[in-house]
Design a protein around this motif. Structure first.
Motif, PDB file in Angstrom:
ATOM      1  N   THR A 141      -8.922   1.584   3.916  1.00 14.49           N
ATOM      2  CA  THR A 141      -8.150   2.298   2.892  1.00 14.49           C
ATOM      3  C   THR A 141      -7.650   1.389   1.770  1.00 14.49           C
ATOM      4  OG1 THR A 141      -6.175   2.062   4.277  1.00 14.49           O
ATOM      5  CG2 THR A 141      -7.388   4.129   4.447  1.00 14.49           C
ATOM      6  N   ASP A 142      -7.641   0.085   2.000  1.00 18.80           N
ATOM      7  CA  ASP A 142      -7.186  -0.842   0.952  1.00 18.80           C
ATOM      8  C   ASP A 142      -8.306  -1.281   0.011  1.00 18.80           C
ATOM      9  OD1 ASP A 142      -4.550  -0.815   1.821  1.00 18.80           O
ATOM     10  OD2 ASP A 142      -4.884  -2.453   3.243  1.00 18.80           O
ATOM     11  N   SER A 143      -9.526  -0.855   0.295  1.00 17.76           N
ATOM     12  CA  SER A 143     -10.651  -1.284  -0.534  1.00 17.76           C
ATOM     13  C   SER A 143     -10.634  -0.574  -1.887  1.00 17.76           C
ATOM     14  CB  SER A 143     -11.973  -0.981   0.175  1.00 17.76           C
ATOM     15  OG  SER A 143     -12.177   0.417   0.249  1.00 17.76           O
ATOM     16  N   PRO A 144     -11.133  -1.224  -2.937  1.00 16.88           N
ATOM     17  CA  PRO A 144     -11.207  -0.562  -4.254  1.00 16.88           C
ATOM     18  C   PRO A 144     -12.022   0.725  -4.208  1.00 16.88           C
ATOM     19  CG  PRO A 144     -11.629  -2.925  -4.453  1.00 16.88           C
ATOM     20  CD  PRO A 144     -11.597  -2.627  -2.988  1.00 16.88           C
ATOM     21  N   GLN A 145     -13.096   0.716  -3.402  1.00 13.74           N
ATOM     22  CA  GLN A 145     -13.948   1.904  -3.324  1.00 13.74           C
ATOM     23  C   GLN A 145     -13.173   3.096  -2.757  1.00 13.74           C
ATOM     24  OE1 GLN A 145     -14.614  -1.151  -2.192  1.00 13.74           O
ATOM     25  NE2 GLN A 145     -16.814  -1.646  -2.273  1.00 13.74           N
ATOM     26  N   MET A 229      -4.635  12.458   9.172  1.00 15.07           N
ATOM     27  CA  MET A 229      -4.256  12.576   7.766  1.00 15.07           C
ATOM     28  C   MET A 229      -3.359  11.425   7.336  1.00 15.07           C
ATOM     29  SD  MET A 229      -6.024  15.033   6.676  1.00 15.07           S
ATOM     30  CE  MET A 229      -7.203  14.376   7.873  1.00 15.07           C
ATOM     31  N   ASP A 230      -2.530  10.939   8.266  1.00 18.67           N
ATOM     32  CA  ASP A 230      -1.701   9.771   7.995  1.00 18.67           C
ATOM     33  C   ASP A 230      -2.596   8.559   7.753  1.00 18.67           C
ATOM     34  OD1 ASP A 230       0.120   7.567   8.183  1.00 18.67           O
ATOM     35  OD2 ASP A 230       1.465   8.785   9.401  1.00 18.67           O
ATOM     36  N   ARG A 231      -3.602   8.375   8.575  1.00 19.81           N
ATOM     37  CA  ARG A 231      -4.493   7.215   8.436  1.00 19.81           C
ATOM     38  C   ARG A 231      -5.280   7.262   7.141  1.00 19.81           C
ATOM     39  NH1 ARG A 231      -6.095   7.046  14.884  1.00 19.81           N
ATOM     40  NH2 ARG A 231      -4.192   5.920  15.477  1.00 19.81           N
ATOM     41  N   LEU A 232      -5.659   8.458   6.708  1.00 18.25           N
ATOM     42  CA  LEU A 232      -6.396   8.575   5.445  1.00 18.25           C
ATOM     43  C   LEU A 232      -5.477   8.399   4.238  1.00 18.25           C
ATOM     44  CD1 LEU A 232      -8.833  11.538   6.205  1.00 18.25           C
ATOM     45  CD2 LEU A 232      -9.429   9.123   5.956  1.00 18.25           C
ATOM     46  N   TYR A 235      -0.332  11.926   4.049  1.00 19.08           N
ATOM     47  CA  TYR A 235       1.120  12.021   4.232  1.00 19.08           C
ATOM     48  C   TYR A 235       1.572  11.137   5.383  1.00 19.08           C
ATOM     49  CZ  TYR A 235      -0.401  15.692   7.598  1.00 19.08           C
ATOM     50  OH  TYR A 235      -1.026  16.397   8.591  1.00 19.08           O
ATOM     51  N   ASP A 236       2.888  10.975   5.500  1.00 18.51           N
ATOM     52  CA  ASP A 236       3.510  10.222   6.582  1.00 18.51           C
ATOM     53  C   ASP A 236       3.755  11.205   7.726  1.00 18.51           C
ATOM     54  OD1 ASP A 236       5.267   9.003   8.361  1.00 18.51           O
ATOM     55  OD2 ASP A 236       6.588   8.201   6.832  1.00 18.51           O
ATOM     56  N   SER A 237       2.956  11.103   8.778  1.00 16.73           N
ATOM     57  CA  SER A 237       2.969  12.113   9.842  1.00 16.73           C
ATOM     58  C   SER A 237       4.248  12.126  10.668  1.00 16.73           C
ATOM     59  CB  SER A 237       1.769  11.916  10.764  1.00 16.73           C
ATOM     60  OG  SER A 237       1.854  10.669  11.428  1.00 16.73           O
ATOM     61  N   VAL A 238       5.018  11.063  10.625  1.00 16.11           N
ATOM     62  CA  VAL A 238       6.281  11.007  11.378  1.00 16.11           C
ATOM     63  C   VAL A 238       7.466  11.205  10.436  1.00 16.11           C
ATOM     64  CG1 VAL A 238       7.761   9.597  12.854  1.00 16.11           C
ATOM     65  CG2 VAL A 238       5.271   9.542  13.161  1.00 16.11           C
ATOM     66  N   GLY A 239       7.542  10.402   9.387  1.00 16.79           N
ATOM     67  CA  GLY A 239       8.677  10.460   8.470  1.00 16.79           C
ATOM     68  C   GLY A 239       8.834  11.813   7.805  1.00 16.79           C
ATOM     69  N   GLU A 240       7.732  12.414   7.354  1.00 17.63           N
ATOM     70  CA  GLU A 240       7.819  13.687   6.638  1.00 17.63           C
ATOM     71  C   GLU A 240       8.096  14.870   7.559  1.00 17.63           C
ATOM     72  OE1 GLU A 240       5.051  14.515   3.395  1.00 17.63           O
ATOM     73  OE2 GLU A 240       4.369  12.440   3.503  1.00 17.63           O
ATOM     74  N   MET A 241       7.965  14.663   8.871  1.00 17.30           N
ATOM     75  CA  MET A 241       8.249  15.751   9.804  1.00 17.30           C
ATOM     76  C   MET A 241       9.741  15.957  10.019  1.00 17.30           C
ATOM     77  SD  MET A 241       6.186  17.903  10.982  1.00 17.30           S
ATOM     78  CE  MET A 241       7.133  18.508  12.378  1.00 17.30           C
ATOM     79  N   GLN A 242      10.556  14.982   9.637  1.00 12.79           N
ATOM     80  CA  GLN A 242      11.989  15.093   9.920  1.00 12.79           C
ATOM     81  C   GLN A 242      12.598  16.337   9.275  1.00 12.79           C
ATOM     82  OE1 GLN A 242      12.857  13.124  12.395  1.00 12.79           O
ATOM     83  NE2 GLN A 242      10.745  12.432  12.104  1.00 12.79           N
TER      84      GLN A 242
END
Length: 317
Positions: A141-145, A229-232, A235-242
Protein backbone atom coordinates in the motif's frame (compact mmCIF):
# COMPACT_ATOMS: atom_id res chain seq x y z
CA UNK A 1 -17.51 -35.37 15.71
CA UNK A 2 -20.18 -34.06 18.08
CA UNK A 3 -19.08 -30.65 19.27
CA UNK A 4 -19.76 -29.03 22.61
CA UNK A 5 -22.85 -26.81 22.82
CA UNK A 6 -21.97 -23.41 21.33
CA UNK A 7 -24.73 -21.62 23.24
CA UNK A 8 -25.90 -18.33 21.75
CA UNK A 9 -23.52 -18.53 18.79
CA UNK A 10 -24.91 -19.21 15.35
CA UNK A 11 -23.22 -20.66 12.27
CA UNK A 12 -23.65 -19.74 8.62
CA UNK A 13 -24.56 -22.30 6.01
CA UNK A 14 -21.90 -20.79 3.73
CA UNK A 15 -19.48 -23.31 5.36
CA UNK A 16 -21.00 -26.44 3.87
CA UNK A 17 -23.69 -25.47 1.36
CA UNK A 18 -21.54 -26.60 -1.58
CA UNK A 19 -21.23 -30.07 -0.06
CA UNK A 20 -24.93 -30.73 0.45
CA UNK A 21 -27.67 -30.57 -2.17
CA UNK A 22 -30.16 -31.60 0.54
CA UNK A 23 -30.88 -28.93 3.13
CA UNK A 24 -31.44 -31.31 6.04
CA UNK A 25 -28.00 -32.89 5.59
CA UNK A 26 -26.38 -29.46 5.57
CA UNK A 27 -28.10 -28.43 8.82
CA UNK A 28 -27.35 -31.72 10.57
CA UNK A 29 -23.63 -31.35 9.85
CA UNK A 30 -23.69 -27.88 11.44
CA UNK A 31 -25.68 -29.14 14.44
CA UNK A 32 -23.04 -31.84 14.98
CA UNK A 33 -20.52 -29.05 15.61
CA UNK A 34 -22.61 -28.01 18.62
CA UNK A 35 -24.49 -25.08 17.10
CA UNK A 36 -28.15 -24.79 18.02
CA UNK A 37 -28.78 -21.94 15.57
CA UNK A 38 -27.88 -21.24 11.98
CA UNK A 39 -27.77 -18.31 9.63
CA UNK A 40 -29.37 -19.30 6.35
CA UNK A 41 -27.28 -17.64 3.67
CA UNK A 42 -28.21 -16.32 0.25
CA UNK A 43 -27.37 -19.56 -1.57
CA UNK A 44 -30.04 -21.56 0.27
CA UNK A 45 -32.70 -22.53 -2.27
CA UNK A 46 -36.43 -23.08 -1.91
CA UNK A 47 -35.79 -26.78 -2.59
CA UNK A 48 -33.40 -26.93 0.37
CA UNK A 49 -36.01 -25.28 2.57
CA UNK A 50 -38.43 -28.16 2.01
CA UNK A 51 -36.25 -30.31 4.28
CA UNK A 52 -34.99 -27.52 6.55
CA UNK A 53 -38.39 -26.11 7.52
CA UNK A 54 -39.60 -29.34 9.20
CA UNK A 55 -36.41 -29.29 11.32
CA UNK A 56 -37.19 -25.71 12.40
CA UNK A 57 -40.80 -26.64 13.18
CA UNK A 58 -39.68 -29.63 15.28
CA UNK A 59 -37.25 -27.45 17.20
CA UNK A 60 -34.21 -29.38 15.99
CA UNK A 61 -32.50 -26.18 14.88
CA UNK A 62 -33.07 -22.48 15.42
CA UNK A 63 -32.52 -19.66 12.94
CA UNK A 64 -30.68 -16.57 14.11
CA UNK A 65 -30.80 -14.69 10.83
CA UNK A 66 -31.16 -14.93 7.09
CA UNK A 67 -28.91 -13.31 4.52
CA UNK A 68 -30.61 -11.28 1.81
CA UNK A 69 -31.47 -12.12 -0.92
CA UNK A 70 -33.23 -15.12 0.60
CA UNK A 71 -34.00 -17.68 -0.62
CA UNK A 72 -31.52 -17.76 -3.49
CA UNK A 73 -32.31 -15.59 -6.50
CA UNK A 74 -30.22 -16.48 -9.58
CA UNK A 75 -30.63 -13.01 -11.13
CA UNK A 76 -27.23 -11.26 -10.72
CA UNK A 77 -29.01 -7.89 -10.45
CA UNK A 78 -30.14 -9.02 -6.99
CA UNK A 79 -27.08 -11.00 -6.02
CA UNK A 80 -24.53 -10.18 -3.35
CA UNK A 81 -22.41 -7.89 -5.54
CA UNK A 82 -24.86 -5.47 -7.07
CA UNK A 83 -26.30 -1.97 -6.76
CA UNK A 84 -29.40 -3.49 -5.09
CA UNK A 85 -31.11 -0.88 -2.89
CA UNK A 86 -29.28 1.90 -4.72
CA UNK A 87 -30.64 1.21 -8.21
CA UNK A 88 -31.51 4.36 -10.11
CA UNK A 89 -33.88 2.29 -12.23
CA UNK A 90 -37.11 2.42 -10.21
CA UNK A 91 -38.38 -0.95 -11.40
CA UNK A 92 -35.17 -2.64 -10.28
CA UNK A 93 -35.07 -0.70 -7.00
CA UNK A 94 -38.67 -1.67 -6.18
CA UNK A 95 -37.85 -5.30 -6.96
CA UNK A 96 -34.85 -5.12 -4.60
CA UNK A 97 -37.15 -3.71 -1.89
CA UNK A 98 -39.70 -6.49 -2.42
CA UNK A 99 -36.98 -9.13 -2.15
CA UNK A 100 -35.62 -7.66 1.09
CA UNK A 101 -39.10 -7.53 2.63
CA UNK A 102 -39.48 -11.15 1.52
CA UNK A 103 -36.24 -12.07 3.28
CA UNK A 104 -37.56 -10.42 6.45
CA UNK A 105 -40.77 -12.43 6.19
CA UNK A 106 -38.75 -15.66 6.09
CA UNK A 107 -36.64 -14.54 9.06
CA UNK A 108 -39.78 -13.75 11.06
CA UNK A 109 -41.41 -17.05 10.12
CA UNK A 110 -38.36 -18.98 11.32
CA UNK A 111 -38.01 -17.04 14.58
CA UNK A 112 -34.92 -15.18 13.38
CA UNK A 113 -33.81 -11.86 14.83
CA UNK A 114 -32.22 -10.18 11.83
CA UNK A 115 -31.63 -9.93 8.11
CA UNK A 116 -28.10 -9.38 6.80
CA UNK A 117 -28.22 -6.75 4.05
CA UNK A 118 -25.76 -5.86 1.30
CA UNK A 119 -27.04 -2.32 0.60
CA UNK A 120 -25.30 -1.66 -2.73
CA UNK A 121 -22.15 -0.33 -4.31
CA UNK A 122 -20.66 2.41 -6.44
CA UNK A 123 -20.50 0.85 -9.92
CA UNK A 124 -17.20 0.80 -11.78
CA UNK A 125 -16.65 -0.14 -15.45
CA UNK A 126 -14.82 -3.25 -14.22
CA UNK A 127 -14.12 -4.82 -10.84
CA UNK A 128 -11.49 -2.35 -9.64
CA UNK A 129 -11.02 -4.33 -6.42
CA UNK A 130 -9.08 -6.97 -8.37
CA UNK A 131 -6.57 -4.35 -9.54
CA UNK A 132 -6.14 -2.99 -6.03
CA UNK A 133 -5.77 -6.44 -4.48
CA UNK A 134 -3.11 -7.36 -7.06
CA UNK A 135 -1.13 -4.19 -6.30
CA UNK A 136 -1.56 -4.77 -2.55
CA UNK A 137 0.01 -8.21 -2.85
CA UNK A 138 2.75 -7.32 -5.34
CA UNK A 139 3.73 -3.76 -4.39
CA UNK A 140 2.17 -2.94 -1.01
CA UNK A 141 0.00 0.00 0.00
CA UNK A 142 2.98 2.36 0.35
CA UNK A 143 4.09 1.89 -3.25
CA UNK A 144 3.60 4.75 -5.75
CA UNK A 145 1.64 2.39 -8.00
CA UNK A 146 -0.83 1.52 -5.25
CA UNK A 147 -1.20 5.10 -4.05
CA UNK A 148 -1.87 6.32 -7.58
CA UNK A 149 -4.47 3.62 -8.28
CA UNK A 150 -6.08 4.17 -4.88
CA UNK A 151 -6.34 7.94 -5.40
CA UNK A 152 -7.95 7.37 -8.81
CA UNK A 153 -10.38 4.87 -7.27
CA UNK A 154 -11.33 7.11 -4.35
CA UNK A 155 -11.94 10.12 -6.60
CA UNK A 156 -14.66 8.22 -8.47
CA UNK A 157 -16.05 6.60 -5.32
CA UNK A 158 -16.41 9.92 -3.49
CA UNK A 159 -17.91 11.63 -6.54
CA UNK A 160 -20.67 9.04 -6.94
CA UNK A 161 -21.34 7.53 -3.52
CA UNK A 162 -23.71 10.21 -2.15
CA UNK A 163 -26.36 9.55 -4.79
CA UNK A 164 -26.34 5.81 -4.14
CA UNK A 165 -26.43 6.31 -0.37
CA UNK A 166 -29.46 8.58 -0.75
CA UNK A 167 -31.26 5.87 -2.74
CA UNK A 168 -30.30 3.23 -0.16
CA UNK A 169 -31.73 5.37 2.66
CA UNK A 170 -35.02 5.83 0.78
CA UNK A 171 -35.18 2.10 0.02
CA UNK A 172 -34.45 1.02 3.60
CA UNK A 173 -37.05 3.46 4.89
CA UNK A 174 -39.66 1.82 2.67
CA UNK A 175 -38.49 -1.66 3.68
CA UNK A 176 -38.72 -0.82 7.39
CA UNK A 177 -42.17 0.76 7.05
CA UNK A 178 -43.47 -2.34 5.30
CA UNK A 179 -41.78 -4.70 7.75
CA UNK A 180 -43.17 -2.85 10.77
CA UNK A 181 -46.66 -2.70 9.26
CA UNK A 182 -46.50 -6.49 8.80
CA UNK A 183 -45.37 -6.94 12.41
CA UNK A 184 -42.22 -8.76 11.36
CA UNK A 185 -40.15 -7.72 14.38
CA UNK A 186 -36.74 -8.28 12.79
CA UNK A 187 -33.80 -5.90 12.47
CA UNK A 188 -31.87 -5.10 9.31
CA UNK A 189 -28.09 -5.14 9.56
CA UNK A 190 -26.22 -3.36 6.76
CA UNK A 191 -23.06 -5.36 6.33
CA UNK A 192 -19.47 -4.20 6.07
CA UNK A 193 -18.39 -5.47 2.69
CA UNK A 194 -15.40 -7.20 1.11
CA UNK A 195 -14.71 -4.90 -1.86
CA UNK A 196 -13.82 -1.21 -1.55
CA UNK A 197 -16.36 -0.04 -4.12
CA UNK A 198 -19.15 -1.55 -2.05
CA UNK A 199 -21.33 0.41 0.37
CA UNK A 200 -21.04 1.07 3.27
CA UNK A 201 -17.81 2.40 4.66
CA UNK A 202 -18.17 2.89 8.42
CA UNK A 203 -18.81 6.60 7.87
CA UNK A 204 -21.49 5.75 5.29
CA UNK A 205 -23.02 3.23 7.69
CA UNK A 206 -23.30 5.96 10.32
CA UNK A 207 -24.95 8.30 7.78
CA UNK A 208 -27.51 5.66 6.78
CA UNK A 209 -28.32 4.57 10.33
CA UNK A 210 -28.65 8.12 11.65
CA UNK A 211 -30.90 9.07 8.73
CA UNK A 212 -33.19 6.19 9.71
CA UNK A 213 -33.15 6.88 13.45
CA UNK A 214 -35.90 4.91 15.16
CA UNK A 215 -36.11 2.34 12.35
CA UNK A 216 -34.95 -1.26 12.93
CA UNK A 217 -31.69 -0.64 11.04
CA UNK A 218 -28.14 -0.99 12.34
CA UNK A 219 -24.76 -2.25 11.25
CA UNK A 220 -23.88 -5.88 10.62
CA UNK A 221 -20.19 -5.86 11.46
CA UNK A 222 -18.43 -8.47 9.37
CA UNK A 223 -15.07 -8.59 11.13
CA UNK A 224 -13.13 -10.25 8.32
CA UNK A 225 -14.42 -7.86 5.67
CA UNK A 226 -13.67 -4.88 7.89
CA UNK A 227 -10.10 -6.12 8.39
CA UNK A 228 -9.68 -6.38 4.60
CA UNK A 229 -10.97 -2.85 4.01
CA UNK A 230 -8.68 -1.56 6.76
CA UNK A 231 -5.68 -3.20 5.08
CA UNK A 232 -6.57 -1.70 1.71
CA UNK A 233 -6.95 1.75 3.32
CA UNK A 234 -10.71 2.35 3.09
CA UNK A 235 -11.28 2.96 6.81
CA UNK A 236 -10.02 2.28 10.34
CA UNK A 237 -11.89 -0.91 11.23
CA UNK A 238 -11.45 -0.47 14.99
CA UNK A 239 -11.25 3.29 15.61
CA UNK A 240 -14.20 4.21 13.39
CA UNK A 241 -16.42 1.58 15.02
CA UNK A 242 -16.45 3.44 18.34
CA UNK A 243 -19.24 5.70 17.13
CA UNK A 244 -21.30 2.73 15.97
CA UNK A 245 -21.09 0.42 18.99
CA UNK A 246 -24.69 1.09 20.03
CA UNK A 247 -25.89 0.36 16.50
CA UNK A 248 -24.52 -3.18 16.09
CA UNK A 249 -27.21 -5.67 15.06
CA UNK A 250 -24.95 -8.64 14.45
CA UNK A 251 -21.46 -9.81 13.62
CA UNK A 252 -19.89 -12.26 11.23
CA UNK A 253 -17.01 -13.87 13.04
CA UNK A 254 -14.01 -14.80 10.90
CA UNK A 255 -10.41 -13.74 10.45
CA UNK A 256 -8.51 -12.66 7.36
CA UNK A 257 -5.08 -13.82 6.25
CA UNK A 258 -3.80 -11.00 4.07
CA UNK A 259 -6.87 -10.47 1.88
CA UNK A 260 -8.16 -14.04 2.19
CA UNK A 261 -11.17 -14.12 4.50
CA UNK A 262 -13.47 -16.57 6.33
CA UNK A 263 -10.74 -18.31 8.38
CA UNK A 264 -11.07 -19.38 12.02
CA UNK A 265 -9.98 -16.57 14.36
CA UNK A 266 -6.65 -17.14 16.12
CA UNK A 267 -6.18 -20.68 14.80
CA UNK A 268 -5.33 -20.07 11.16
CA UNK A 269 -3.46 -16.80 11.64
CA UNK A 270 -1.57 -18.28 14.64
CA UNK A 271 -1.72 -14.76 16.08
CA UNK A 272 -3.16 -14.87 19.59
CA UNK A 273 -3.66 -11.12 19.91
CA UNK A 274 -4.56 -9.38 16.62
CA UNK A 275 -8.23 -10.39 16.60
CA UNK A 276 -8.69 -9.22 20.21
CA UNK A 277 -9.44 -5.73 18.89
CA UNK A 278 -12.73 -7.07 17.47
CA UNK A 279 -13.93 -8.75 20.67
CA UNK A 280 -15.83 -5.65 21.91
CA UNK A 281 -17.90 -5.65 18.69
CA UNK A 282 -18.66 -9.35 19.10
CA UNK A 283 -19.62 -8.86 22.74
CA UNK A 284 -21.96 -5.99 21.83
CA UNK A 285 -23.75 -7.76 18.96
CA UNK A 286 -27.28 -9.05 19.36
CA UNK A 287 -26.58 -11.87 16.89
CA UNK A 288 -23.20 -13.61 16.74
CA UNK A 289 -22.58 -15.75 13.65
CA UNK A 290 -19.52 -17.68 12.54
CA UNK A 291 -19.13 -17.26 8.78
CA UNK A 292 -16.38 -19.68 7.82
CA UNK A 293 -15.15 -21.19 4.55
CA UNK A 294 -15.33 -24.86 3.66
CA UNK A 295 -11.57 -25.26 4.30
CA UNK A 296 -12.13 -24.77 8.04
CA UNK A 297 -12.07 -28.22 9.65
CA UNK A 298 -14.22 -29.11 12.71
CA UNK A 299 -11.20 -29.31 15.03
CA UNK A 300 -10.12 -25.80 14.02
CA UNK A 301 -13.66 -24.50 14.51
CA UNK A 302 -13.86 -25.96 18.03
CA UNK A 303 -10.42 -24.64 18.97
CA UNK A 304 -11.19 -21.18 17.61
CA UNK A 305 -14.49 -21.00 19.48
CA UNK A 306 -12.90 -22.05 22.76
CA UNK A 307 -10.25 -19.36 22.40
CA UNK A 308 -12.87 -16.76 21.52
CA UNK A 309 -15.16 -17.47 24.48
CA UNK A 310 -12.20 -17.60 26.88
CA UNK A 311 -11.02 -14.21 25.67
CA UNK A 312 -14.52 -12.73 25.89
CA UNK A 313 -14.85 -14.05 29.44
CA UNK A 314 -11.53 -12.43 30.35
CA UNK A 315 -12.77 -9.19 28.77
CA UNK A 316 -15.85 -9.27 31.02
CA UNK A 317 -13.66 -9.69 34.08
Amino acid sequence: MQGRDKGEYSFSTCWNIRRHPVGEDMIREIAELGFRRVELNYNVTKEMLTTIEPMIERGEIGVSSVHNTFPHDPDPDYGTDSVLLGFEDEVKRKRAIDLLVGSAEYAHRYGGEAVVVHPGEVPFPHDVSKDLEKLYREEGTDSPQYRSKWAEFMERRKALSAGYIEKIIVSLDEVCNRAVSKGLGVRFGIETRSRPQQIPTLTEAKTIIHALKGAPVGIWYDTGHAIMMDRLGLYDSVGEMQGLMDDIVGVHIHETLGLSDHWCPYVHSKDMHFYDAYLPMIRKAQVKVYELKAACEPDAIHESHELLVQKLAALEE
